[in-house]
Each structure stands twice: as C-alpha cells, then as structure tokens.
Write a protein that holds these residues in place. Structure first.
Motif, short mmCIF file in Angstrom:
data_model
loop_
_atom_site.label_atom_id
_atom_site.label_comp_id
_atom_site.label_asym_id
_atom_site.label_seq_id
_atom_site.Cartn_x
_atom_site.Cartn_y
_atom_site.Cartn_z
N LEU A 750 -37.62 -7.21 -7.57
CA LEU A 750 -38.77 -7.11 -8.46
C LEU A 750 -39.23 -8.49 -8.91
N GLU A 751 -38.31 -9.39 -9.14
CA GLU A 751 -38.68 -10.74 -9.56
C GLU A 751 -39.46 -11.44 -8.44
N ARG A 752 -39.05 -11.21 -7.19
CA ARG A 752 -39.79 -11.80 -6.07
C ARG A 752 -41.21 -11.22 -6.01
N ALA A 753 -41.33 -9.94 -6.26
CA ALA A 753 -42.66 -9.32 -6.28
C ALA A 753 -43.52 -9.92 -7.39
N LEU A 754 -42.91 -10.15 -8.55
CA LEU A 754 -43.65 -10.69 -9.69
C LEU A 754 -44.05 -12.14 -9.44
N ASP A 755 -43.20 -12.89 -8.75
CA ASP A 755 -43.56 -14.27 -8.41
C ASP A 755 -44.90 -14.32 -7.66
N VAL A 756 -45.04 -13.41 -6.72
CA VAL A 756 -46.26 -13.36 -5.91
C VAL A 756 -47.41 -12.77 -6.70
N ALA A 757 -47.16 -11.64 -7.35
CA ALA A 757 -48.23 -10.90 -8.01
C ALA A 757 -48.84 -11.67 -9.17
N SER A 758 -48.01 -12.28 -10.00
CA SER A 758 -48.54 -12.97 -11.18
C SER A 758 -49.39 -14.17 -10.79
N ALA A 759 -49.06 -14.82 -9.68
CA ALA A 759 -49.82 -16.00 -9.26
C ALA A 759 -51.26 -15.66 -8.89
N GLU A 760 -51.50 -14.44 -8.37
CA GLU A 760 -52.84 -14.05 -7.92
C GLU A 760 -53.42 -12.89 -8.74
N GLY A 761 -52.77 -12.55 -9.86
CA GLY A 761 -53.29 -11.49 -10.72
C GLY A 761 -53.24 -10.11 -10.08
N ILE A 762 -52.25 -9.88 -9.21
CA ILE A 762 -52.14 -8.61 -8.50
C ILE A 762 -51.41 -7.59 -9.37
N THR A 763 -52.09 -6.50 -9.70
CA THR A 763 -51.50 -5.50 -10.58
C THR A 763 -51.46 -4.10 -9.97
N ALA A 764 -52.14 -3.87 -8.86
CA ALA A 764 -52.20 -2.53 -8.28
C ALA A 764 -50.83 -1.92 -8.02
#
Length: 866
Positions: A750-764
């Motif tokens: 989950l932390e790896r997912a958040l690293d990517v998602a938070s950088a580009e504002g991905i929330t879907a």
C-alpha cells in the motif's frame, strides 16, 4: 489512449477559401452581374460551365467581392469524395462566420469522422444565419466527382430552406454530374457565352487600352471577330499591342493558343523574364520561396513581381492575416509547360523534379503528379514510396490510390504499390479488398531481390501498422517498423510519418506509453525542422494525451491548462480540441472527480463516433465512473454506451476485453455479483489492455475471488506500468495480502501504491472502499506512512459517501473531513493546516465526533468507524 482516427481529413489551406483578388481597373460587367443575381435568386444551385480561359474565376470573384454573405472554395483533387468536400464547404462558411460555434463543432466532427454525413448536413443548415441567402461559390469543380457533389453540396442547397445557395463553376462535365438537379429545376446553368465579352464590352476594353476614337469601333469589331469574346484570347491580343491574323475562335484549340503565347506574349519579353516564366510555370501555384528553390537564384522573386506588374496571368489570393498566394492562370501555365517541354526536355524534367521535391511537405499529391512528368519512372515510384504515409495520415487515401494507378500506367509494377493500395482500401473500410491486395503484394515480394526487394519490404513493414487486425500482429509490426526507423535510410517524409504512426499505435495499444511519448516528441521535432507543418502540429497536439497515458498527469495538466477548452476547434485545425477533452476527462476519472469525468466522457459519446474511435474507450471509462457512483440512472446510461462497443478486435484493439470488463463493473455496481462473475469468467484474455485487465483484477477481488485476481495480475508485465495502473495494481495486491493476514506485506504494498498515487493526485483506486480496503487504509494511517494527509483525505471522502453505512454516517461534512485524520499521527495543529482551518475548529469537530460515536479518544473513534 482513446483511439484517434489515423486518417484524419487534411486541413483546408486558407487560400482555397479566400476570394481571389481582382484588379481595381477590371471592366464592370452589369449584364453578367444581373445574370448571376437572377440565377442565385431563382435556383438553389447555379452551374457555371465553361472551358478554361473564359474568365469564370475573375467574374465570380468580382461578383463575390461586391456581396456580403458570400463564401469561396477552390477545389483540388483532395475533394473527390463527400467528406473532404463537406469539410471544405464548412471551412469556407467559417471564414465568413468566424464565431459560429455550430459550424466549428461540425468541422470538428466531419474531420475526425465522428459524425454521419446526413447529420453533419443538418447541423450545417441549422447554423446558417437567416435573412438574405448565403452563397457558396465552388470554383474548379471539375476536380471533384458527381458522388461528392450529390452527397455534400446538393443536400445543403436543397434542404436549407433558401438560406444557402451554391454557384458551382468548372470547365467540364458539371451538367452531366448534376443532370438530375437540372431536370428537377433545382439547378440553373450559365453557358460559356454568358461569360464571353459582348461587342459593346469589346469597344470599352479597346478604349481602355488606348485605341483612339476613330479606330475604336473597328478595333472592337476586330476583337470580336478574332476571339468571339473569349476573355483570355482578348487579353492575349491586347497585351501584344496588336491584332493578328490567327483565329482564336475555338477555345478548344490549345495548340493555336500555345503558339500564340509563345510568339506574341513570351516572344516580346526579355530573355531573362521569358526563361523565368517557362521555369516558374512548372507549378500552377507559386511563391517567392518556390522560385528561389526552383531556379537557385535569390533574385528570382523580383522577376515574379515583374510578372504580376505586367499582368501576366497571375491571380492573387490574400488571407485575413496578410499572407498571399499566387496562381498562374491554368491555360497560360499549361501552354508554357508545353513550350518548355518542346524547347528543352532536360530542363523541363529538372524543373518538375525540383517542383516535386518542393511540394512534398505541404502538397504530397501534387508532388507525385510532378514526379510523373519527369522522364524517370523510378523517381515517381520513389516519391510515392516516400510520401504515401503522409497522405494516409492527412485523409487523402482515395487520392493516393489514384496516384498509385497513375504510377502503374507509367509502367511501374512493384509490390509496394499493392501494399499502399491495400492501406487505401483499409482506410476506406474495404477490409476484404485490402487483404486481397496485400496477398498479391506478399506473393510479389517473395519473387524480388536486391534493392527492389528492400524498398518493397520497407513499404510492407509500415503497411502492416495499418493492416494489423489483432494486438499481437500490431505489436510485431511495431517491432519491425522501429527497427527500420533506427537502421534503414528512409526519405524525410517516410521517416517522420513512420515515427508518428509508430507512436500513435503505441498510444493506441497503451502498452508502452512512455516510449510512445518519446517517439511522438521525436516526430514533432523532426517534422517542424523539415517543414512538415501538418504532422508537426498533430504530433504536438498528442503530447498532452501521451503524457496523460504515461501517467504524468501534472505535466499533462500544465499543457492542458494553457490550452482553452475550445482550442483547436477553429476553422483550420479543429481536431486537437477533441483530444484535449478526452485527456481532461481521463485525468478527472483517475483523480477522483467522477462528476467531471462523466460529463467529459458523455460529451465524447455524443459525437456519434464509431466504437473503434476514441469515443469507444470514453464509453468504457464512463461505465467505470458510473459504477463508482452507483447511481441507477448513470448505470443505465452507461449500459447503453457499453452496448455500442465492438464485439471483435479491430485495428489492433481488444474491444471484447474492454466490453467485458465494463459490463462486469456495471453488474457489480448493481449488486449482481453472479452476473459480474460470469461476465469476467467468459472474458478471453490476450495481450494489451493492461490497465483494463488490472481493473478487471480489482473487480475479481471485490467479488470475493482473490485467486482469480492474482491469476490475472500474474500475467501483467509490471515494467511497462504507469502511475495509475501501478497504483491500482498495488492497492489490489495490498488488500489481498491484508485479507490473508499478511499485514506487513500489505502495508508495504500500500505504501508503494501511495508513493505513486500521491505524486500525481490519483485517487480512483481508493474510491468506494469495501470493508477489507477500509480496514487496511485506516490501520495504515497510523502505521508510519509518509502520506498521512493523503490517506486521511481518502478516508474522509469514503466516509462521506451517500451509501456509507458505518457509524461515521452520523457525522457532518466538516466532521467527516476531520474524522479521516483521526487514525493518523498528525497533531490537531497539523490537521488544521492540512484542512485550512483553525486549530480550535479542529478541536471543536473532534469533540463533536467523540460525542456522536460515544467514544473518548481518537483510537476508539477510528475503531467505531470500522
């Protein structure tokens, strides 16, 4: 990427919609003006049919300049089919109605193939202002076909309720093409004698040329007897300063006219100017840059100015921004070319070779025509092999096939022509004909050797990019094409457009978007440097979509933010507006703005585009967004859209996979897990559709089948994943690990997912959390994540869902904002800073939350929410 139609219609050059300039001292012709006025008033279509040299263009331009609401369109061989002709008509109307949004939208849809012809015609008619009729003058109509006229111009004239009139002018065959309209009374014909000078006009012309009063009537009589009023012959006689014994009565006597031009027009000029004209008339259209390229003389533009000053049959076209274009009178240029051919065939062929090379960036079809004039069969074939991809990408497939047949008439027999013709057939939706031609070409290729085989192999490799029917075949074709782009010596047009098409196909497959972005950037830069303006603009317009599909949303939005919503929808190049709209909707979906995403995808669906276009993928993502919303009306609307998707693979795209996953998402959202399971089970997996398969795996997990989710994800090549697909995959894997009691592994994923998602504002991937996902996210907030604020905001948004049934449903909107942060290690001061409120406000909401949930501390509040 939403599939962009590759064979987009070419932009209509501005000078084709500009009314030709007329001389200030032109002879007033009230008789002809009255005839045109009466014809336009009485008939929806006026046919002006006369041989070259009757002054049709000059007379119509003079009449048009004196009117308002008059549009102009000069046809070329690019207007031989209905849609290009309709696009040209819309361009001409937009020129006189530049702020007409309906016309601009119509142009967008016609050029991208997103609207049926009848529907486009209805919208154009509705866009024409009421009041006095708008007249569209279509010049050089011999360049088009009966099919195009009857399908595009005739319905506009017939059904416009008198608001739209057409004057269709050309040299031949128009009466036959529009015989039915003439018989019905929908059309009126002006014969050649309508444009001939009368005896009285001859006298006036002689007077203007300085004939004394005593000789005036005799001069007029001589002019009449020698020319019978044929305007070009009148001009020729007067410009020589005397009348000759030569009869020019028959306008179909080109040899007589050519001899006349050679001896009486060119013969009285200086040697330098005469030789310049014989060179410069190699092309009907000329410019200062062209004559420098042709002659190698930097002073040649001055000779071009001298020709115009002397009135030597040059027509001027001027754009609103001051740009100008010059065109020789067609009959004059034809005669000069015949003279040049007789005098010095070597020089004649050299000029056409240079003209062909000059025309390649902007007018590839004309370039091939000039190449055919060169006494070198291989030169014409090589020219065709270099520019064919350029013509395909600018919507000239039908013209390209005609040019292939022209080259064949010259004696060339090579598989290259068959491969190119196969692509033309494919672009015209004749897949059976395309495959037949390709089979013949394959047989011919096997019999070749040496350089001939090498060139045919290059053509076949790029043809495969257009003819591949499955993702597997397309991927193979891409590998071979990129090998050629790296190692083979290719002509400039073939290299640039080959690079563009390779990038375009990578975006279509969505398998290597970052690589596609590099290729597209290369294509744009190379095209700009080499002067290929059309593909340079198109490649640049695809940079934002390429960044979008590469998951680089921040960079994409920087470009999109500088591009107004309506950008690219002007009269000359409207296509990019649709790509920008698609990119905005796609980013909105992944960044969790479901309402905006739905609106964007809905607007793309409304373009009536076929399922194999960008609208197809938009319909799939509308279904995903509707599923996340859970609203019944949206689910029904999405089901109708999904029904439009193709049931078979087309153009290398796995439409059955798209349709299955979208349908399963809607069934899951309706609570019919049995139907969703059956739909996913029946889906045939193949290469490509990486993100769609990752979404399918997420559905399998939500349906209680983590084994099937892992099976689907196990076939994903993680090296090609971009931000949104990687984040979605990691979230699915993390929740599965959490469900299996592997807490540490789940938190790491989950932390790896958040690293990517938070950088580009991905929330879907964090929307509509189910119980296991919510538990993991809640526990992760206090696990020591670097993304506490991001996690807290997602938890607050999830708790605010209308269908959320937990105790947190008791909380107000502002309390829910604070509630999401209670599982983190953030202090009230830090929470206040994240929410842009005061610390006291946070503490007030915190106390209210405790009271409503019946708890006394943050940990118990979080557990109550679970």
């Amino acid at each position: 990427m939403a599939q962009q139609p590759l064979h987009r219609l070419a932009t209509t050059p501005w000078f084709l919609t500009a009314i030709p300039e007329t001389r200030s001292d032109s002879l007033p012709r009230p008789r002809l003006t009255d005839m045109l006025d009466a014809a336009v008033e009485d008939s929806a279509i006026t046919i002006v049919e006369a041989p070259s040299g009757f002054g049709k263009t000059t007379a119509l331009a003079t009449w048009a300049h004196a009117r308002t609401r008059t549009a102009w369109l000069t046809l070329t061989d690019q207007h031989r089919t209905p849609l290009p002709l309709l696009a040209g008509i819309i361009s001409s109307l937009i020129r006189i109605y530049p702020d007409n949004a309906v016309l601009e939208a119509g142009m967008l849809r016609v050029r991208t193939g997103e609207v049926l012809l009848d529907s486009a015609i209805e919208r154009i008619i509705d866009a024409i202002p009421e009041g006095s009729p708008t007249v569209v003058i279509v010049d050089d109509a011999q360049e088009t076909t009966r099919e195009a006229l009857v399908a595009a111009a005739v319905p506009l004239a017939r059904h416009s309720r008198g608001h739209l009139r057409f004057i269709i002018a050309g040299t031949s065959s128009l009466s036959r093409s529009l015989s039915r309209e003439l018989a019905k009374g929908d059309a009126h014909r002006l014969a050649p004698d309508a444009f001939a000078f009368t005896h009285e006009e001859m006298v006036e012309i002689a007077s203007r040329w300085g004939v004394d009063d005593e000789s005036l009537h005799e001069a007029g009589r001589c002019l009449w007897e020698e020319t019978r009023g044929w305007p070009v012959a009148v001009q020729l006689l007067l410009r020589t300063g005397h009348l000759t014994e030569t009869s020019l009565v028959d306008p179909e006597a080109p040899n007589i006219l050519t001899d006349y031009i050679e001896h009486e027009v060119l013969g009285v000029l200086s040697t330098e100017l005469r030789e310049f004209i014989l060179d410069a008339t190699s092309s009907d259209r000329v410019s200062a840059d062209y004559v420098v390229h042709l002659t190698g003389d930097g002073h040649s533009p001055a000779l071009l100015d001298e020709c115009r000053r002397l009135g030597l049959f040059l027509e001027l076209f001027q754009n609103d921004d001051g740009r100008t274009s010059l065109r020789w009178h067609t009959r004059f240029a034809q005669s000069c070319r015949e003279i040049a051919r007789r005098r010095d065939r070597g020089r004649f062929h050299r000029n056409h070779r240079r003209t062909a090379q000059w025309l390649v960036p902007d007018f590839p079809s004309a370039a091939i025509s000039h190449a055919l004039e060169v006494d070198d069969e291989d030169f014409a074939l090589a020219m065709l092999e270099d520019v064919w991809l350029q013509m395909i990408t600018t919507g000239q497939a039908s013209v390209l096939e005609s040019r292939c047949l022209d080259v064949l008439k010259g004696g060339a027999t090579t598989p290259s022509l068959l491969y190119i013709r196969a692509c033309c057939r494919e672009m015209e939706s004749d897949s059976i004909g395309a495959q037949m031609l390709k089979s013949r070409a394959d047989d011919g290729l096997a019999a070749l050797a040496g350089d001939e085989q090498r060139r045919a192999h290059i053509t076949r490799t790029f043809a495969d990019l257009l003819l591949a029917s499955s993702p597997e075949h397309l991927q193979t074709a891409l590998t071979e094409a990129e090998e050629l782009l790296t190692t083979a010596h290719l002509g400039p047009s073939l290299f640039i457009h080959g690079t563009f098409i390779a990038a375009w196909n990578h975006l279509k497959l969505r398998s290597r978007p970052a690589h596609a972005l590099r290729l597209m950037t290369t294509a744009a830069a190379s095209a700009e440097k080499a002067g290929f303006t059309a593909v340079s603009q198109r490649a640049n317009s695809l940079i934002a979509p390429a960044l979008t599909l590469s998951g680089r949303f921040t960079a994409a939005m920087e470009i999109l933010a500088a591009t107004p919503e309506s950008a690219g929808q002007g009269p000359w190049d409207p296509f990019e507006g649709n790509l920008n709209r698609w990119s905005r909707a796609f980013i909105s979906f992944w960044q969790g703005d479901i309402e905006k995403a739905l609106a964007g995808f809905r607007s793309i669906d409304a373009t009536e585009a076929p399922a194999s276009s960008d609208a197809g993928v938009a319909r799939m993502y509308f279904a995903f967004a509707a599923a996340l919303s859970g609203e019944r009306d949206l689910l029904d609307e999405a089901a109708r859209m999904v029904g439009k998707l193709d049931d078979r693979e087309r153009h290398g795209l796995p439409w059955p996979t798209y349709k299955s996953v979208a349908s399963a998402a809607l069934e899951w959202a309706r609570g019919d897990n049995t139907a969703a399971t059956r739909t996913l089970s029946d889906m045939r997996e193949g290469p490509g559709a990486t993100t769609t398969r990752i979404i399918g795996a997420a559905l399998w997990r939500r349906l209680g089948r983590p084994d099937r989710a892992l099976q689907m994800l196990g076939r994903i090549d993680q090296d090609v994943l971009v931000s949104f697909s990687r984040a979605t995959m990691q979230v699915t894997l993390a929740v599965i690990a959490w469900q299996r009691g592997q807490a540490d592994k789940a938190h790491e994923m989950l932390e790896r997912a958040l690293d990517v998602a938070s950088a580009e504002g991905i929330t879907a991937p964090f929307l509509c959390l189910d119980q296991p996902a919510r538990e993991l996210m809640t526990m992760h907030a206090g696990w020591g994540t670097k993304h506490e604020e991001f996690v807290a905001l997602r938890l607050g948004e999830d708790a605010a869902r209308a269908d959320y049934a937990g105790p947190a449903a008791l909380l107000s909107e502002r309390e829910l904002d604070v509630y999401g942060f209670l599982g983190t290690t953030m202090t009230p001061e830090e929470i206040a800073q994240a929410l842009f409120v005061s610390t006291s406000t946070v503490r007030t909401h915190q106390r209210s939350i405790y009271r409503k949930l019946g708890v006394t501390n943050r940990r118990d509040a979080v557990r109550a929410g679970l």
